[in-house]
Design a protein around this motif. Structure first.
Motif, PDB file in Angstrom:
ATOM      1  N   PRO A  77      -9.641   5.461   3.652  1.00 18.82           N
ATOM      2  CA  PRO A  77      -9.160   4.209   2.803  1.00 18.82           C
ATOM      3  C   PRO A  77      -9.060   2.934   3.931  1.00 18.82           C
ATOM      4  CG  PRO A  77      -7.663   5.956   2.073  1.00 18.82           C
ATOM      5  CD  PRO A  77      -8.216   6.414   3.095  1.00 18.82           C
ATOM      6  N   THR A  78      -9.570   1.880   3.553  1.00 23.58           N
ATOM      7  CA  THR A  78      -9.370   0.794   4.439  1.00 23.58           C
ATOM      8  C   THR A  78      -8.868  -0.259   3.485  1.00 23.58           C
ATOM      9  OG1 THR A  78     -11.714   0.152   4.088  1.00 23.58           O
ATOM     10  CG2 THR A  78     -11.280   1.346   6.001  1.00 23.58           C
ATOM     11  N   GLY A  79      -8.638  -1.368   4.344  1.00 22.70           N
ATOM     12  CA  GLY A  79      -7.953  -2.454   3.517  1.00 22.70           C
ATOM     13  C   GLY A  79      -6.745  -3.178   4.276  1.00 22.70           C
ATOM     14  N   GLY A  80      -6.501  -4.287   4.132  1.00 25.27           N
ATOM     15  CA  GLY A  80      -5.293  -4.892   4.492  1.00 25.27           C
ATOM     16  C   GLY A  80      -5.448  -5.537   6.137  1.00 25.27           C
ATOM     17  N   ALA A  82      -5.732  -5.915  10.138  1.00 22.07           N
ATOM     18  CA  ALA A  82      -5.453  -4.786  11.067  1.00 22.07           C
ATOM     19  C   ALA A  82      -4.236  -5.008  11.751  1.00 22.07           C
ATOM     20  CB  ALA A  82      -6.663  -4.903  12.419  1.00 22.07           C
ATOM     21  N   VAL A 100      -5.154   7.498   6.953  1.00 25.29           N
ATOM     22  CA  VAL A 100      -4.959   5.941   6.322  1.00 25.29           C
ATOM     23  C   VAL A 100      -4.326   5.238   7.403  1.00 25.29           C
ATOM     24  CG1 VAL A 100      -3.792   4.443   4.895  1.00 25.29           C
ATOM     25  CG2 VAL A 100      -4.690   6.837   4.005  1.00 25.29           C
ATOM     26  N   GLN A 102      -1.694   2.220   8.954  1.00 25.75           N
ATOM     27  CA  GLN A 102      -0.497   1.641   8.330  1.00 25.75           C
ATOM     28  C   GLN A 102      -0.778   0.617   7.433  1.00 25.75           C
ATOM     29  OE1 GLN A 102       1.929   1.011  11.510  1.00 25.75           O
ATOM     30  NE2 GLN A 102       3.199  -0.386  10.614  1.00 25.75           N
ATOM     31  N   GLU A 103      -1.479  -0.186   7.653  1.00 34.37           N
ATOM     32  CA  GLU A 103      -1.959  -1.340   6.880  1.00 34.37           C
ATOM     33  C   GLU A 103      -2.665  -1.438   5.305  1.00 34.37           C
ATOM     34  OE1 GLU A 103      -5.374  -1.261   9.558  1.00 34.37           O
ATOM     35  OE2 GLU A 103      -3.131  -0.972   9.822  1.00 34.37           O
ATOM     36  N   SER A 104      -3.274   0.021   5.248  1.00 28.58           N
ATOM     37  CA  SER A 104      -3.943   0.441   4.194  1.00 28.58           C
ATOM     38  C   SER A 104      -3.374   1.290   3.318  1.00 28.58           C
ATOM     39  CB  SER A 104      -5.242   0.968   4.467  1.00 28.58           C
ATOM     40  OG  SER A 104      -6.066  -0.058   5.203  1.00 28.58           O
ATOM     41  N   LEU A 105      -1.843   1.640   3.649  1.00 29.14           N
ATOM     42  CA  LEU A 105      -1.288   2.696   2.895  1.00 29.14           C
ATOM     43  C   LEU A 105      -1.084   2.148   1.404  1.00 29.14           C
ATOM     44  CD1 LEU A 105       1.718   3.611   5.456  1.00 29.14           C
ATOM     45  CD2 LEU A 105      -0.074   5.294   4.216  1.00 29.14           C
ATOM     46  N   THR A 106      -1.225   2.892   0.253  1.00 30.97           N
ATOM     47  CA  THR A 106      -0.896   2.361  -0.924  1.00 30.97           C
ATOM     48  C   THR A 106       0.552   2.719  -1.147  1.00 30.97           C
ATOM     49  OG1 THR A 106      -1.243   4.647  -1.827  1.00 30.97           O
ATOM     50  CG2 THR A 106      -3.139   3.463  -1.626  1.00 30.97           C
TER      51      THR A 106
END
Length: 122
Positions: A77-80, A82, A100, A102-106
């Motif tokens: 997963p990606t997002g958030g 960097a 995942v 750190q910044e993409s953790l749900t």
């Protein structure tokens, strides 16, 4: 005809989570069995600590893993934004593996991390 698996054994692995990266480039792995016993492994995969989760934390961990639903998450997963020198987590549970940043953790994956023992002694 496939045989449905029986109840999980207390000795079967419930979850494995590896945390790597960070400023110092450290890596450690937590292996948690169905009975709540856990082992921390260092970068060389040598035992670096053991313990047992209390029943309430074990129940919360199982709930968090069910809510995280690794089977439905993308493998990477990606997002958030960097986070340079941030951590990367790899979760293995129920035959699924998700890595995942750190910044993409749900929120559900953060809940899993909250119920685990520390990745480092101290």
């Amino acid at each position: 005809m496939p045989v449905s698996p029986g109840p999980s054994s207390a000795l079967e692995r419930l979850v494995t989570v590896t945390r790597s990266g960070g400023y110092a480039g450290k890596s450690s792995t937590l292996l948690v069995k169905g009975d709540g016993s856990w082992t921390r492994l260092d970068r060389q995969m040598r035992p670096a600590g053991t313990g047992k989760l209390p029943e309430d934390r074990r129940a919360k961990l199982r709930t968090a893993l069910a809510q995280a639903d690794l089977a439905r998450l993308p493998r990477f997963p990606t997002g958030g934004p960097a986070v340079f020198d941030g951590f990367v987590y790899t979760f293995v549970h129920g035959g699924y593996e998700v890595t995942v940043a750190q910044e993409s953790l749900t929120p559900a994956l953060r809940a899993v991390l909250a119920e685990l023992p520390a990745f480092e002694e101290g």
